[in-house]
Write a protein that holds these residues in place. Structure first.
Motif, PDB file in Angstrom:
ATOM      1  N   PHE A   1       5.112 -11.926   9.657  1.00 53.09           N
ATOM      2  CA  PHE A   1       3.740 -12.178   9.196  1.00 53.09           C
ATOM      3  C   PHE A   1       2.840 -10.996   9.540  1.00 53.09           C
ATOM      4  O   PHE A   1       2.046 -10.528   8.719  1.00 53.09           O
TER       5      PHE A   1
ATOM      6  N   ILE B   1      -0.768  -5.144   4.121  1.00 45.31           N
ATOM      7  CA  ILE B   1      -1.920  -5.362   3.220  1.00 45.31           C
ATOM      8  C   ILE B   1      -3.097  -4.490   3.635  1.00 45.31           C
ATOM      9  O   ILE B   1      -3.807  -3.934   2.809  1.00 45.31           O
ATOM     10  N   LEU B   2      -3.280  -4.348   4.960  1.00 45.17           N
ATOM     11  CA  LEU B   2      -4.441  -3.605   5.422  1.00 45.17           C
ATOM     12  C   LEU B   2      -4.285  -2.110   5.220  1.00 45.17           C
ATOM     13  O   LEU B   2      -5.263  -1.413   5.015  1.00 45.17           O
TER      14      LEU B   2
ATOM     15  N   ARG C   1      -2.000   1.093  -0.169  1.00 39.35           N
ATOM     16  CA  ARG C   1      -2.947   1.118  -1.279  1.00 39.35           C
ATOM     17  C   ARG C   1      -2.312   0.704  -2.593  1.00 39.35           C
ATOM     18  O   ARG C   1      -3.033   0.326  -3.504  1.00 39.35           O
TER      19      ARG C   1
ATOM     20  N   VAL D   1      -5.305   0.305  -5.246  1.00 43.95           N
ATOM     21  CA  VAL D   1      -6.452  -0.622  -5.175  1.00 43.95           C
ATOM     22  C   VAL D   1      -7.730   0.115  -4.799  1.00 43.95           C
ATOM     23  O   VAL D   1      -8.820  -0.346  -5.093  1.00 43.95           O
ATOM     24  N   ASP D   2      -7.630   1.275  -4.160  1.00 49.76           N
ATOM     25  CA  ASP D   2      -8.857   1.989  -3.797  1.00 49.76           C
ATOM     26  C   ASP D   2      -9.571   2.514  -5.030  1.00 49.76           C
ATOM     27  O   ASP D   2     -10.798   2.676  -5.046  1.00 49.76           O
TER      28      ASP D   2
ATOM     29  N   LEU E   1      -9.628   0.871  -7.718  1.00 54.43           N
ATOM     30  CA  LEU E   1     -10.097  -0.306  -8.479  1.00 54.43           C
ATOM     31  C   LEU E   1     -11.294  -0.964  -7.786  1.00 54.43           C
ATOM     32  O   LEU E   1     -11.470  -2.163  -7.845  1.00 54.43           O
ATOM     33  N   SER E   2     -12.107  -0.178  -7.075  1.00 52.28           N
ATOM     34  CA  SER E   2     -13.227  -0.782  -6.324  1.00 52.28           C
ATOM     35  C   SER E   2     -14.483  -0.836  -7.198  1.00 52.28           C
ATOM     36  O   SER E   2     -15.478  -0.201  -6.919  1.00 52.28           O
TER      37      SER E   2
END
Lengths: 629, 98
Positions: free
Chosen positions: B13, B20-21, B24, B90-91, B93-94
């Protein structure tokens, strides 16, 4: 018995509604004819319903039309007793004649049908007022007539002075209405109902003197506003900006007598409180003298009549204040006839003189307008109190009652006599200035007698001004017996009985009237230079009368200017800075907080994830720590 | 015995969460989510076994089904974004930020 009575209100109301929606499709005289028929039919209905009272067999009736708020005694109910019957007959009878006159007077006006819409609406409102079976309904009528008065004073609203006069009338009336409303609240708090039965029937037994005084004085505030008494009379002279039939109907014959009617109707309350009654009488006396003196100095034909109306209303207040309710109502009735006649006559003159209202520019009209001159002459003698015309009997009844009451009322009797002298003087002055002497007309004015539609009401009212006084003379108290059921159980003041006293009192008031007429005739039936010099002989006193003691300036400085300053402060200081400041401040605070907090929203998923993880961690730690302890 | 399973699940976990943290790539982050889900499944199953109950396995099936549905939609979104923008970072896609 009189189940059809609702028609009296419904007919003019239906006329008003019809004319409101369809009046514009009617050709000029038709709208007026329609309105006249509506109120005329109401008059016929009222006469039929009043037959039992004339026969002496009638009893007061309550007709509930619609239960509105029965818990507070505020249902739509009609009270049909001699007092409301008399008021209804005066309103519809004089109203019909004035409607008829207006057909001729308003000839050629762009908003001809609108004028008759308002007149009919006024008639319906006034009838609601006088037929009301409880104070709530009376108040509805009270406010509605105020609205109609506003609409009709400002009928020619394109003239700034008319718009201002309408506004003034409305605002001053509101001051009085507030007092009336508070009086109603006190009444409701005391009796728990507003119905006439519930209040007036129990007033004698359940009312303390203090409460009666409070209600009486608060009602007086309302009555003084509506009936133009000192200090709230200032709106009535300005109300002359309205068309002349309006002045005759609303501001002389009917609406302004509503205050007298309310006091007479509330007689069981007023007899409980000598203070309230006395105040009514004193206010009336001050008004009678004050307005009469102003009337002497006026040069506008309608202004004279306006101040005369204020003064005569003062007489009615003296009458009802001295608990001589029949005398007050009697004068109300006769005054409605001769003052309506005077106003209509003035309207006829103004019409003939191409809208000239300055009496100094009239003169010599008797030859050109014989009917108007004769009828107005009769009305002048009637209001001057020359026997055996109507005004003599009713004014004498009031003065006699004041004399008989004694005490402070004796002083009021003297005031009444002086007022009678002045009344006779200024009315004669008016008649002579307008009708006698040489013409002083402007160039191009060609006076002519008015058409029959205008002179017929004049003649009818002239007949009434002559004979109306005979309904209540010391020889036959017909009106008194007629009104008796309405004042059942109320101890009333009467003129002294016995021929000796009557002759002395009547002789004195006749003397006052004759002296006034003679003085007016001698002073003014001369070339203009002479009476101008006569007027200048009074010096500054005359200027004061001419300028109505400049009361408007005083009110302007004492009431209007501070009010305006307060309004400006509220609008531009308090509202814009404090109220708007608070609202804008909250907005700015939220905006700044938002700008700070938006930094948290980066748009990067891992930042949000870190938030989740941190939260999770906190919860986990908390669970572990709790699990350990 | 159960402790070891629990520790393994906790480790999985944590690895998933850290993934996740720090990562990217949307696809890798997605795999980390799956890792976390399965770590939870492991705790459910092992706890069920330790307690002698079937409830754990029952819950695990629910999680599997939901995860399967989620994978379908999530992958579809990622593919759609990739086709549209030529990236899965994802960075980049901000868009939704203050």
């Amino acid at each position: 018995m009189s189940d059809f009575l609702w028609l009296v209100i419904a007919l003019p109301l239906a006329g008003a509604l019809f004319l409101h929606f369809f009046g514009r499709y009617l050709r000029e005289p038709l709208a007026g004819v329609f309105a006249t028929l509506a109120i005329g039919a109401a008059f016929v209905v009222a006469v039929v319903a009043a037959v039992p009272f004339f026969a002496g067999t009638g009893e007061a009736e309550h007709l509930v039309i619609w239960e509105w708020m029965p818990a507070v005694g505020a249902t739509f109910e009609l009270q049909w007793d001699p007092l409301s019957a008399l008021m209804t007959l005066v309103v519809t009878g004089v109203g019909t004649l004035i409607h008829l006159f207006a057909i001729g007077y308003m000839h050629g006006d762009e908003r001809f049908h609108r004028f008759f819409t308002y007149l009919n609406l006024f008639a319906a409102s006034m009838l609601t007022l006088v037929l009301a079976g409880n104070y709530a309904m009376l108040f509805i009528g009270w406010e509605l007539v105020g609205l109609c008065s506003y609409l009709l004073i400002g009928f020619w609203f394109t003239r700034p002075s008319a718009a201002a006069a309408a506004k003034k009338a409305f605002v001053v009336n509101r001051i009085g209405d507030l007092g009336f409303l508070i009086g109603l609240m006190v009444m409701f708090a005391t009796f728990g109902t507003l119905s006439f039965e519930g209040v007036l029937g129990r007033a004698a037994t359940e009312l303390t003197v203090g409460t009666a005084t409070a209600i009486g004085l608060l009602f007086l505030v309302g009555a003084a506003g509506k009936s133009a008494q000192v200090p709230l009379y200032v709106w009535l002279p300005d109300a002359m900006e309205g068309p002349t039939p309006v002045s005759a109907l609303i501001h002389a014959a009917t609406m302004v007598t509503a205050g007298v009617y309310v006091v007479a109707r509330s007689s069981p309350i007023y007899v409980e409180s000598p203070i309230a009654s006395g105040t009514v009488a004193v206010i009336g006396a001050i008004t009678a003298l004050w307005a009469a003196s102003i009337a002497i100095g006026q040069r506008d034909i309608k202004k004279v009549l306006a101040y005369s109306t204020v003064s005569q209303l003062g007489y009615m207040f003296m009458g009802v204040g001295a608990t001589a309710y029949v005398a007050g109502v009697f004068h109300l009735m006769t005054h409605a006839f001769f003052k309506a006649l005077l106003f209509l006559g003035a309207g006829s003159v103004i019409h003939a003189m191409s809208d000239e209202q300055d009496m100094y520019k009239m003169g010599g009209l008797a030859k050109r307008m014989p009917i108007t001159a004769t009828t107005m002459g009769i009305a002048t003698l009637a209001i001057a109190g020359i026997p055996p015309l109507a005004g003599f009997w009713s004014k004498d009844e009031i003065l006699g009652a004041l004399f008989e009451r004694g005490g402070i009322y004796s002083a009021l009797w003297v005031v009444g006599l002086i007022g009678a002298l002045m009344t006779a003087f200024y009315m004669t002055r008016q008649w002579v200035l307008v009708f006698a002497g040489r013409p002083r007309w402007d160039e191009g004015v060609e006076p002519h007698e008015s058409p029959a539609v205008m002179t017929l009401p004049l003649m009818a009212l002239a007949v009434l001004s002559v004979v109306a006084g005979f309904v209540n003379t010391p020889f036959r108290f017909t009106l008194e017996h007629f009104l008796e059921p309405a004042f059942h159980g109320v101890e009333m003041q009467h003129a002294p009985e016995g021929w000796g006293m009557f002759l002395v009192l009547a002789g004195l008031s006749t003397l006052a009237g004759v002296a006034g007429v003679a003085a007016g005739w001698l002073a003014y039936n001369r070339p203009p230079e002479v009476w101008r010099r006569f007027q200048e002989g009074f010096g500054r006193l005359w200027t004061a009368w001419e300028q109505a003691y400049r009361i408007d300036d005083l009110y302007g400085a004492v009431v209007v200017a501070p009010g305006r300053r307060l309004a400006e402060f509220s609008a531009f200081q308090f509202d814009q800075k404090v109220v708007d400041g608070a609202v804008n401040g909250v907005g700015a605070l939220v905006y700044r907080l938002g700008s700070a907090l938006r930094m948290l929203q980066t748009g990067y998923v891992r930042n949000y994830g870190a938030g989740f993880a941190a939260g999770l961690l906190v919860v986990a730690i908390w669970l572990v720590v709790r699990g350990m302890s | 015995m159960t402790d070891w399973y629990m520790l393994l699940a906790a480790a999985l976990f944590t690895i998933g969460a850290m993934g996740i943290l720090v990562r990217r790539n949307a696809l890798v982050m997605f795999m980390c989510v799956e890792l976390m889900l399965n770590a939870v499944n492991l705790t459910l199953v092992s706890a069920g076994r330790a307690l002698g109950s079937l409830d754990g396995q029952l819950a695990t099936f629910f999680v599997l089904v939901v995860a399967a549905a989620e994978v379908v939609i999530g992958l579809a979104i990622i593919v759609a974004i990739f086709r549209h923008r030529d990236t899965a970072s994802v960075d980049e896609l901000s868009e939704l930020k203050g």
